[in-house]
Structures are given as C-alpha cells and as structure tokens.
Scaffold this active site. Structure first.
Site, PDB file in Angstrom:
ATOM      1  N   SER A  56       3.075  -0.960  -5.462  1.00  0.00           N
ATOM      2  CA  SER A  56       1.690  -1.163  -5.213  1.00  0.00           C
ATOM      3  C   SER A  56       0.812  -0.821  -6.581  1.00  0.00           C
ATOM      4  CB  SER A  56       0.835  -0.033  -3.941  1.00  0.00           C
ATOM      5  OG  SER A  56      -0.669  -0.361  -4.265  1.00  0.00           O
TER       6      SER A  56
ATOM      7  N   GLN B 288      -1.214  -6.302   8.281  1.00  0.00           N
ATOM      8  CA  GLN B 288      -1.156  -7.378   7.645  1.00  0.00           C
ATOM      9  C   GLN B 288      -0.279  -8.478   7.788  1.00  0.00           C
ATOM     10  OE1 GLN B 288      -3.092  -8.962   3.855  1.00  0.00           O
ATOM     11  NE2 GLN B 288      -0.792  -9.188   3.219  1.00  0.00           N
TER      12      GLN B 288
ATOM     13  N   GLY C  76       7.917  -5.165  -6.020  1.00  0.00           N
ATOM     14  CA  GLY C  76       7.671  -5.482  -4.270  1.00  0.00           C
ATOM     15  C   GLY C  76       7.672  -7.251  -4.083  1.00  0.00           C
ATOM     16  N   HIS C  77       6.900  -7.006  -5.048  1.00  0.00           N
ATOM     17  CA  HIS C  77       6.189  -8.477  -5.004  1.00  0.00           C
ATOM     18  C   HIS C  77       7.113  -9.381  -5.481  1.00  0.00           C
ATOM     19  CE1 HIS C  77       1.936  -7.057  -6.352  1.00  0.00           C
ATOM     20  NE2 HIS C  77       1.456  -8.420  -5.188  1.00  0.00           N
TER      21      HIS C  77
HETATM   22  P1  AMP Z   1      -0.629  -7.837  -2.719  1.00  0.00           P
HETATM   23  O1  AMP Z   1      -0.835  -8.132  -4.089  1.00  0.00           O
HETATM   24  O2  AMP Z   1      -0.612  -6.135  -2.886  1.00  0.00           O
HETATM   25  O3  AMP Z   1      -1.916  -8.648  -1.671  1.00  0.00           O
HETATM   26  O4  AMP Z   1       0.429  -7.996  -2.222  1.00  0.00           O
HETATM   27  C1  AMP Z   1       1.131  -9.420  -2.231  1.00  0.00           C
HETATM   28  C2  AMP Z   1       2.490  -8.979  -0.538  1.00  0.00           C
HETATM   29  O5  AMP Z   1       3.364  -8.320  -1.516  1.00  0.00           O
HETATM   30  C3  AMP Z   1       1.828  -8.402  -0.102  1.00  0.00           C
HETATM   31  O6  AMP Z   1       2.519  -9.483   1.028  1.00  0.00           O
HETATM   32  C4  AMP Z   1       2.325  -7.156   0.288  1.00  0.00           C
HETATM   33  O7  AMP Z   1       3.178  -6.840   1.557  1.00  0.00           O
HETATM   34  C5  AMP Z   1       3.383  -7.021  -0.383  1.00  0.00           C
HETATM   35  N1  AMP Z   1       4.399  -5.870  -1.092  1.00  0.00           N
HETATM   36  C6  AMP Z   1       2.926  -5.502  -1.898  1.00  0.00           C
HETATM   37  N2  AMP Z   1       3.777  -4.207  -2.270  1.00  0.00           N
HETATM   38  C7  AMP Z   1       5.222  -4.294  -1.775  1.00  0.00           C
HETATM   39  C8  AMP Z   1       6.442  -3.285  -1.588  1.00  0.00           C
HETATM   40  N3  AMP Z   1       5.820  -2.339  -2.372  1.00  0.00           N
HETATM   41  N4  AMP Z   1       7.901  -3.849  -1.413  1.00  0.00           N
HETATM   42  C9  AMP Z   1       7.372  -5.287  -0.295  1.00  0.00           C
HETATM   43  N5  AMP Z   1       6.002  -5.609  -0.514  1.00  0.00           N
HETATM   44  C10 AMP Z   1       5.117  -5.425  -0.964  1.00  0.00           C
END
Ligand code: AMP
Length: 284
Positions: free
Chosen positions: A185, A153, A36-37
C-alpha cells in the site's frame, strides 16, 4: 510513453488509437506506485493494445481530517514504473482539471457503500464513483483494472458499471503482498519500524481465520472473534472494523455457506490500513 495533464490530450490520443482499431486498458491510481499497481498495469498491457495509467490523488474521496495533504507523491518514480511496465500514456491531471469551479455533479450509490469502509468514510465512495466515472468518460477504455486489495471499491465499481451501462469490462486483480504478508500500500510509507512490524497483525489474523475455515468452521461469528482476538493482542493496533459479508451484496452473514469477504480496517498508530480475503467452499 507520454505524460499528459489535460482531458483533451487524453481524448486526442485515444481517438488516434481508436482510428487504428486498437483496444485500450485503463489503470486508475493515486500514484506512489508499488508492485500492487504494477501487477494491474502488467495485466492491462498483456490484455490490451494500449494502456493508460491515471495518477491522481482525488481530493473528493478524502474526508475532513484524512490524509489528502500528506498522501505520498513521486511523479518521476511513477513515470519510471509505468514506462518499465509498458504503459503508453499517463494521465496526471491537476485537481482543477478534474473539478472546475462550480463542479456539482456526483455519482452516488444507495447500496454497497454504507458498511465496511463506508461507515468511517461516509463520502469516500461518492468521491470514488465520481472520479472513476469521469475517468471512464475521458479514456473510454475497453477494460479497467482494479485491485482486490480494495475489495469494497471493486464491488462498488462493478455495480456502478452495471447500473450506469458503462459497457466497460472490470478486471479484478489479486492482492500483492510483501514477503512477510503485509498487503502492499502507498500508505505503508507512513509506518515507522515498530509500526511496520505491528502491521503484520492484519494478514496474520486473516490467516488464522482462513485456517479455522479450512478446518471446517462455518460460524461467521466464531471466525470474526478469532480474528479480533488476534488483532487485539497487538498493542499498536486499533480496530476500525472486522466484518464478514456476502461477496455479492456486502451484507453481513452468519454462516460461511457462500462466497464471503472477510474484510478489516485497522489503525496502526495513526495509519489506517485495510486488508481482506475471500473465502468460498470448494466442491469436494
Ligand atoms: P490506489 O493508488 O491506492 O488508489 O490504488 C490504485 C489501484 O491499485 C486500486 O485498484 C487498488 O485496489 C490497487 N492496489 C493497491 N494496492 C494493491 C495491492 N497490494 N495489490 C493489488 N492491487 C492493489
């Protein structure tokens, strides 16, 4: 690719890039990077001359009793993911670099933050807006990339950028899922084998809602009931919320007659997972 820990080092690097007339993209993360990241980093790399990834588990967006201490961290792996994706700089500050002693200025929002995740996490979005504002000031990117996975967010950041005239383009990126549908996640690592299977109830129930919508259901209440009913079939799942809201203002809707966000937070065992989908009527 460079890894730096201080605000000054980031500023110096970005200044040098600006002198060369290069554009800069920012991908804010809390690390423990997954596909995702990576999709956000890929997008930034493709749209900007240089990409900065911040890796920072932001203490002020965690409430008491949440998982700040246990949040997974692996900087070596994160560096490898960023390098492979073609990022140019990782900003990995210590909390004391971001919040010096006596820190007392926060960015708060009166709208959009009270419902959905804001209900159970009342200080969360204040922490998010504050850290993202700081990152925007430090990196001064042209574009910043956020996942639709954290839909509230994304809406909050877009609104903040508008309200505070940041002049940064916010790019929303689609949810990346495991093959079986579970939204990727960093928190999925908390799940044991049984919980991992149970966690499929989030995407499965959303799909049931989607199918109802595609078959013509326009009552938000009916869609919500069907989703809740499906989640409740899973004994390991406990609903925090299932909500259907207007994607523009995040206010609950009765009719599915505009673009709506169907969002949920569900505890699987002790792990709180979120998922969502956007629904909108396509022109016939
Ligand atoms: P985090 O590290 O969980 O704070 O996420 C950092 C960024 O990655 C945020 O903008 C999240 O929305 C994005 N993100 C996390 N998981 C996913 C995913 N499965 N698909 C797309 N973006 C993601």
């Amino acid at each position: 690719m460079k890894i730096v820990n201080t605000v000054n080092e980031v500023r110096e690097q970005v200044r040098a890039w600006r002198k060369e007339g290069l554009s800069v993209g920012l991908v804010p993360t809390m690390g423990y990077l997954h596909e995702g990241h990576k999709s956000l980093i890929d997008r930034s790399v493709s749209e900007n001359d240089r990409t900065v990834v911040s890796v920072f588990v932001n203490p002020i967006q965690f409430g008491p009793g949440e998982d700040l201490e246990s949040y997974p961290r692996d900087m070596d792996r994160d560096a490898a993911v960023c390098e492979t994706a073609g990022a140019d700089l990782i900003f990995h500050p210590e909390p004391s670099e971001m919040y010096h002693e006596g820190f007392s200025t926060f960015v708060d929002m009166d709208t959009l933050t009270g419902g959905l995740c804001g209900k159970t996490r009342p200080i969360h979005f204040r922490g998010v807006c504050t850290v993202v504002s700081k990152l925007f000031h430090i990196v001064t990117p042209d574009r910043a990339y956020f996942g639709q996975k954290d839909a509230q967010q994304l809406a909050v950041i877009r609104h903040m950028v508008e309200d505070l005239s940041f002049g940064i383009e916010i790019v929303g990126c689609p949810i990346v899922r495991e093959e079986d549908g579970l939204a990727k996640s960093s928190r999925n690592t908390y799940l044991n084998e049984e919980e991992r299977k149970a966690a499929l109830v989030l995407s499965r129930s959303l799909n049931i809602g989607k199918e109802l919508f595609e078959n013509g259901e326009r009552e938000a209440g009916k869609l919500k009931d069907a989703i809740v009913e499906e989640v409740q079939k899973e004994p390991r799942a406990k609903i925090d919320y299932v909500e259907i809201v207007d994607w523009k203002n995040l206010e609950p809707v009765e009719k599915l007659d505009r673009e709506v966000l169907v969002a949920m937070a569900v505890y699987i065992g002790k792990t709180r997972l979120i998922d969502n989908m956007l629904l909108h009527l396509t022109e016939a």
